[in-house]
Design an enzyme around this catalytic site. Structure first.
Site, PDB file in Angstrom:
ATOM      1  N   CYS A 151       3.275  -3.611  11.048  1.00 23.74           N
ATOM      2  CA  CYS A 151       4.600  -3.307  10.513  1.00 23.74           C
ATOM      3  C   CYS A 151       4.930  -1.820  10.388  1.00 23.74           C
ATOM      4  CB  CYS A 151       4.761  -3.984   9.155  1.00 23.74           C
ATOM      5  SG  CYS A 151       4.607  -5.780   9.228  1.00 23.74           S
ATOM      6  N   HIS A 205       8.981   0.096   6.347  1.00 23.13           N
ATOM      7  CA  HIS A 205       7.900  -0.690   5.755  1.00 23.13           C
ATOM      8  C   HIS A 205       8.135  -0.820   4.256  1.00 23.13           C
ATOM      9  CE1 HIS A 205       4.080  -2.570   5.483  1.00 23.13           C
ATOM     10  NE2 HIS A 205       3.484  -1.578   4.837  1.00 23.13           N
TER      11      HIS A 205
END
Length: 542
Positions: free
Chosen positions: A93, A147
């Site tokens: 991610c 994130h």
């Protein structure tokens, strides 16, 4: 602005200017709505609806998967261009999103893990929404865009919107049962179990609740509210909406589970490790072990989940994707209701792929096709390529310059991607010879970085010792003969010339890293075991 891009932009402007006089679009036929906002025209730049979907692999109807139900994303694809071979720059991610949103590769950013903030390593980076904001756009973001733990206030006109409230992840009964399981595991004294179960529940849960009793349904409510607010602004908008599912755990409302018979969902046919691959090529799947019902799941090299487990997991993934598809449909419907369909560029992307049993693995975190390839759909009013699919190799780095081109904004010189606008005129064209990804590993104290190059026919991977920058392993997969990447053919003597040519191509295109002795001093990710602190699944989500 390049001539081809200029033509696309002018087509968009013409479509906007002529929307009111198109056949079948009389004012009386338009649905009732709130007071009209500013209308686009030849002198107004397009709006941007920027939809991110976590852990979404190309398991969609518009990507040829007939077993999954995604009518709304398929609807977007019919008026957009589907990129069949779009690759993230690192299949996890934080690095993937930081790279896409800054237009810089992970090595340039020095972001390879879940704890490094790109603002700490590259404080002067100008993100994609920040660039649009600086050029007159009203920029607002919500959900998972960057994130989870790292909001970026510089990127938005107004503060990034907080997580919606009033939702829950699991049913109360499931939460109580999971709590007992976690307590039992911790009392067992098994050290391996002490840091597992961080999601506070199982990998799947089925509860008959309204959509907005789950995070992404509540997020869609919030996004609709902000879409209406953005519509009322005098400036064009850049609205970013980041959905969490199909990230684990898979807990969409029951009606989405009911869409599928798990017995008919196709299973991966290659539930074994790639033959001849180096040990560092495949990671584990600690993410799955963070679910209480898989805390004792074996590593891919040690065992295989049962068929019942595999079917339940894939059923959960499919149900979650259909749930997200419904939320995307709500956004698209509201665009049309507000009369913004002809004024707005829509881009939908997944941050990386995901294994559903392929290579005996689950989750992401490799350099393989299944983890680095992810959906990318770009809908541009007036583009020739609407409703088509391109096989051109593209990278997520390319999204930033592409949107700049299509909106008529200057493209920052520092970006490492290139505009995909030519493909909107000619989807059969090519914009680059290869796409690049990478992934770090630590095996028995040794730090390596795998660098992957995807060409039209091959996937070539070199693993470098990060301290010396010397090559320690090589992988080669023939995508024509072996599209599942089941056999590493790099060591076959007959392929030595090919390996040499691909290595030359790789390092002439991609800057070979210098030895990184400082990498040994970097802190490893610290993972919290507190489920209460993890509203998005986990602040260290990988």
């Amino acid at each position: 602005m390049p001539e081809l891009t200029r033509r696309v932009f002018l087509k968009w402007a013409a479509a906007v200017a002529g929307a009111a006089t198109m056949p079948g679009r009389s004012p009386a036929a338009e649905p009732a709505g709130p007071p009209a906002g500013p209308k686009a025209g030849a002198g107004r730049k397009p709006n941007i609806l920027f939809i991110a979907v976590d852990d979404l692999r190309p398991e969609l109807g518009c990507y040829g998967v007939k077993e999954i139900l995604t009518p709304n994303i398929d609807r977007l694809a019919k008026r957009g261009l589907v990129f069949d071979r779009a690759y993230c720059q690192q299949a996890v991610c934080n690095p993937s999103r930081a790279s896409l949103l800054t237009g810089l590769r992970p090595d340039t950013l020095r972001v390879w893990d879940l704890v490094t903030k790109f603002r700490d390593t590259t404080p002067d980076a100008v993100t994609l929404p920040q660039h649009f904001k600086q050029n007159g756009y009203y920029a607002v973001g919500m959900g998972k865009i960057f994130h989870n733990p790292f909001p970026d206030p510089q990127s938005w006109t107004i503060p990034e919107q907080p997580a919606p409230t009033g939702f829950r992840r699991y049913s109360k009964e499931t939460q109580e049962r999971a709590k007992r399981q976690i307590e039992e595991a911790r009392r067992s004294g098994d050290r391996a179990m002490q840091n597992r179960g961080r999601y506070g529940g199982p990998a799947t849960d089925m509860e008959d609740v309204p959509d907005n009793r789950r995070f992404d349904g509540a997020l869609a409510d919030l996004a609709l509210e902000h879409l209406r607010k953005a519509h009322a602004q005098p400036a064009p908008f850049f609205l970013a909406v980041g959905f969490i599912l199909p990230h684990l755990p898979w807990t969409p409302p029951k009606k989405y589970w009911d869409l599928y018979d798990p017995a008919t969902i196709p299973m991966a046919t290659n539930n074994f490790l790639p033959h001849g691959a180096p040990a560092m090529a495949m990671g584990g799947f600690y993410e799955l072990r963070d679910c209480v019902d898989f805390m004792d799941a074996p590593d891919p090299s040690e065992g295989t989940l049962t068929e019942a487990q595999r079917r339940r997991l894939k059923h959960g993934y499919y149900a979650s994707v259909s749930f997200i598809d419904a939320q995307v449909g709500r956004l698209l419907d509201e665009l049309e209701r507000l009369g913004l369909g002809d004024d707005t560029l829509v881009v939908l992307w997944g941050d990386h792929g995901w294994k559903l049993g392929e290579h005996n693995g689950w989750c992401k975190q490799t350099n393989y096709e299944v983890d680095t390839r992810s959906p990318l759909i770009l809908a541009v009013p007036g583009a020739k390529a609407a409703g088509k699919t391109t096989r051109a190799l593209v990278e997520f780095l390319d999204i930033y310059p592409t949107l700049c081109d299509l909106a008529g904004l200057p493209v920052p010189d520092r970006l490492e991607g290139q505009s995909l606008a030519p493909l909107l005129d000619d989807p059969d064209a090519s914009v680059k010879a290869a796409a690049f990804s990478q992934f770090p590993r630590r095996e028995e104290g040794a730090r390596t970085m795998g660098y992957a190059m995807r060409t039209d026919r091959y996937r070539y991977v070199e693993w470098l010792d990060r301290r010396t920058a010397e090559t320690v392993a090589v992988e080669l997969y023939d995508e024509q003969a072996d599209p599942e990447e089941n056999t590493n053919i790099a060591a076959q003597p007959a392929n030595a010339p090919l390996v040499g040519r691909l290595a030359d191509q790789f390092w002439k295109t991609f800057a070979r890293p210098a030895p990184d002795t400082a990498s040994d001093e970097r802190k490893t990710p610290v993972r919290s075991s507190s489920a209460a602190m993890q509203p998005f699944g986990d602040p260290d989500d990988i």
